[in-house]
Write an enzyme that holds these catalytic residues in place. Structure first.
Site, mmCIF file in Angstrom:
data_model
loop_
_atom_site.group_PDB
_atom_site.id
_atom_site.type_symbol
_atom_site.label_atom_id
_atom_site.label_comp_id
_atom_site.label_asym_id
_atom_site.label_seq_id
_atom_site.Cartn_x
_atom_site.Cartn_y
_atom_site.Cartn_z
ATOM 1 N N LYS A 137 -18.133 -2.350 -2.012
ATOM 2 C CA LYS A 137 -16.741 -2.778 -1.844
ATOM 3 C C LYS A 137 -15.856 -2.183 -2.953
ATOM 4 O O LYS A 137 -14.712 -1.809 -2.717
ATOM 5 C CB LYS A 137 -16.660 -4.303 -1.891
ATOM 6 N N GLU A 156 -9.570 3.550 -1.330
ATOM 7 C CA GLU A 156 -8.285 3.013 -0.868
ATOM 8 C C GLU A 156 -7.149 3.465 -1.790
ATOM 9 O O GLU A 156 -6.101 3.917 -1.324
ATOM 10 C CB GLU A 156 -8.397 1.488 -0.849
#
Lengths: 325, 325, 325, 325
Positions: A189, A196
């Site tokens: 993650k 991102e």
């Protein structure tokens, strides 16, 4: 299944709601009693403290901690470790540093308590779209709790199947993945968030170039006054750079091309920073991910001390005086 | 020797002075009559226009143009081309784009006029320290004018000789270098400035890290309140990063560690930009030089449009609201 | 004064020699007996183990540890802590991580042992030029040991005084600086090395652009075949980018412009990495320092996994097949 | 409608096919007669040269040039300019530099010929998915030819409508956009490709970090051996970084996680380079887009000259010898 949930913010509250909708039973607690009452209206069982949550669950118990990384999560995990017993499971669904997971899992293993770390993507959209989950920790705990992950995940949805996939395990196609030992879920993650940042910055820089192409500093015949809302929209269809982030950008630009409600002071969180630290530990060059992080640091300062030093040097060797902006 | 000099700003004026001090004869012109008068007091012959400069010189004539790159230089070179004849030489000592040199030299060659491009480093210190010169153009013109370059250059000075040098040609050791065909002088100077940007930014970032180590955002036991003037000073002696830029930094910090007289809006000039363009044409990766250029661009904006777009995306996927700085 | 020195590699050995030359007395130990014998010939007192070093010193004792950062230093400091007593001092002159210094100093303080961390720049040149030292730790220990630092430092030398300096304390002008509490010496040295990486990469990129300007991939009239040894040499005189690193570059290029004895696989050490980590902790944007570190990571790989992924994507969306190099 | 098409490569051929399928009539030419014959089988009218194409079209004629940017496009546009007349239109659907468009459009305007530049995204997938088009040039020509763009574009498809859009013009929602004067179509496409480089590099770096997390250089308890095909797959569902590029990545990883069929020497094309040039002209900081371009440059070299220079400097100041990889 039953699940205790600690922390009913934007993420924790909706996770409880989505589980309830899928027929699971949740026992919830938050230091804010109103948040507990809200969830109780949606079918959860409210508790007034951690002990209350634990007392309401049947063994083997599982408690999902959904709190800010750092002290709040650390203290809650420690408190739960005292309340739970061998065979129970603590799930950290927040954004903890993966090395903290490794450490915690080792401590809990001595008591026979399983530890699961879940990297959860989905933001405010998760209740409706489902959460994309990267799950590390004890395999047996993952297996036992899999119905919960299955309920939280988006499922196949309308997304086209990936060609070439040969594997029997289709869990990743349904939106959740067992990534391996404790820490690996948050590690994946973390890298997700690093990517991102890089993608967001790529769009931001590109649109900045488009925007500034109307600048009066350019020769008049070289200027274009582009409709950026339409540019974002057209790229959503058939272009190589279509993405969910572009969808969101198109929506923001449709509302206001100037994005005037934002100042441009951009926060960053642990994952973006830890991603670069991990890259450095592994000696992996990550110029794009690091640049994206630095752009956020820079966005929060009007001028840096370093900038002033550049001006001082320029004055020193060339007598250059700063030009007012 | 005789030399015409057009443009008597910080650089041109001192070049004339240094040549006069070394026994050369200069004929000078500037659109500002006061600048001409000032030089005349220091021994130069003043002229009231380009034609006057040319008329005062004996063939083969040489005229040094020391004007801002772009239109001012372009127009002056064109005007001189009409006033001069075969055998004469035009010298562009400014910061022209090297492709402009290549083009101009080709045009002038048709008229038999030699063209010399001189990349000149030394800033406000050149009068005293001498100028470091990178010189492209016709070899015959360079040979003819070499006494001028010799006078302008710093000479051996007290700088230790480089070990291993086997070459007979010691001009580079005296501070000037014939680099090859037209454009090569400015090309080498352009890269010089690109490197300068990178070095300056390296110092700026390093001192920024030192400065911010006193930040109240860090845990108290992790803070250091460093005397940056002393740090710069100590690095001047025996450290790997000693340099002239560090000397200048030490001086600026000695005056005021806060550098409060500077805002930090940092200008950039053509060379820094052209360096990156050249790198791209050659497919040479230059992350440091490009980052240094971008830091200057960024220093002149409070927030970018791209920054606002990042905030808009963060709001879109996570409901994140900007935190006031 | 007396000083124990542990570790007689390139740095430790020369530190002992320089101190002996300045009339100080050194007691030395290395796990390699030959190194001890070599130093003994130069006047040091050899010891056969740590206890032997300690036994040969008069209280209050001071022992300088000059070993690789990490385990070797850690273990030696721990062993010395057992051998020394309140009032003694342990000096870590290596390249330890500053947070290790902070931790060690706290531990030793409980025993009344002073801890000093010295960031030492000067490399193989220190014996002759002197060492530039950034010194953190207990002020009383620094005061007591100052004669040693004074002897090791370069002194004023022939370097021009910095204008504007008003301060009474001239230690930094003599090449050593007391930077504050434990860890601050290594912290300043760490940032020094980060800057060093950035400066080196700035030169490397610039010379790469110069080198590739002769590439046959460029249009013939745009090519320059530059003598890079001469370019480095000329920049040493009067240019803005003159520095000691440039002196070294000039020397390497004078020997062989192709630098053919080097492959270009460039190592990096802890300081470069920790500098970026510190920047990230402080939220200071450091694109140049990070790019320089990443260039070293990249230099040690032929191709990255990421590169292959780019090719895979290009094949995926455009059917692009890799072109053999 | 009728359209002449010059250049029947991957893109041009499929554009002809898609138009034929939508009931338009195409007259095609390629210097490779087989390509012409192939298209003729799919319903296009083949021509044996440019004049043949022009002769087969009814006025006002439109010819779409789909050739490599640079000389091939330039020469073909020039040849068509001689064959066509006032009222006709030349469309450049390739990847031309936008400043070439501006220049060409000005030249053709003198003859009354309209010029349209189309930035076309969609790659090998366009035949099936439709092409995303950014269209600059004369408004009247765009209006006249709009049915062609409409046929080539993807249309609404199954993509959710963007919230907040208030505008009446829905062309961008159908996958094509009139961007303004000549050059603006290619400019927007250029920036699109710049963003594409940045996004690709963001994924590449992230997956590199994941991959290297299994490295034996890390402490064993810190290693994760991740299934990257599953990671890519899970991110496709509900994560913030889902995108078409991720879909392609997932497909490539599903086939082979090692990506062993690729070496990792990554090409770059004009758009990526021009994007940085445009950013520099506009003084827009673009660290991510530039880093992505530089990573491609670097991927095509085993070692750079700059890398060797770093090693030479390290040897110079510290006696460091390169460690074999």
């Amino acid at each position: 299944m039953q699940l205790g949930i600690i922390g009913l913010g934007r993420m924790g509250g909706n996770i409880a709601r989505r589980l309830q909708r899928h027929g699971h039973e949740t026992v919830v607690y938050d230091h804010n009693p109103e948040a507990v009452q809200d969830l109780a209206k949606d079918g959860s069982t409210g508790a007034s403290d951690l002990a209350g949550v634990v007392a309401s669950l049947t063994k083997p118990r599982a408690v999902w901690v959904m709190l800010p990384a750092g002290d709040p999560t650390e203290q809650t995990v420690a408190a739960l470790a005292d309340l739970l017993e061998a065979g129970d499971t603590i799930i950290d669904g927040g954004n903890s540093f993966y090395k903290d997971d490794i450490r915690r899992a080792m401590g809990l293993a001595k008591k026979g308590i399983d530890y699961i770390d879940v990297g959860t993507s989905g933001g405010v959209w998760g209740l409706e779209r489902g959460y994309c989950m990267m799950i590390g920790g004890t395999a047996q705990a993952f297996d036992r709790l899999e119905p919960l992950f299955d309920a939280l995940a988006p499922g196949y949805g309308s997304i086209p199947r990936t060609p070439n996939r040969k594997v029997a395990d289709d869990r990743s196609e349904r939106g959740y993945l067992y990534t391996g030992p404790a820490g690996s879920g948050h590690f994946v993650k973390m890298v997700h968030n690093g990517i991102e940042y890089g993608m967001m910055q790529a769009y931001a820089e590109g649109f900045d170039i488009l925007k500034m192409k109307a600048s009066p500093h350019l020769p008049e015949e070289q200027r274009f006054d582009l409709n950026l809302a339409d540019v974002a929209e057209v790229w959503r269809r058939g272009s190589v750079i279509s993405s969910w982030l572009l969808d969101l950008t198109a929506s923001a630009l449709a509302e206001d091309q100037e994005l005037a409600r934002y100042t441009g002071a951009v926060s960053d969180s642990g994952e973006g920073r830890w991603t670069i630290q991990a890259a450095i530990e592994e000696a992996v060059p990550t110029p794009v991910l690091a640049s994206a992080l630095f752009a956020r640091f820079r966005s929060r300062q009007e001028h840096t001390y370093g900038d002033r030093m550049l001006s001082a040097m320029r004055y020193g060797f060339g007598g250059h005086v700063e030009v007012p902006q």
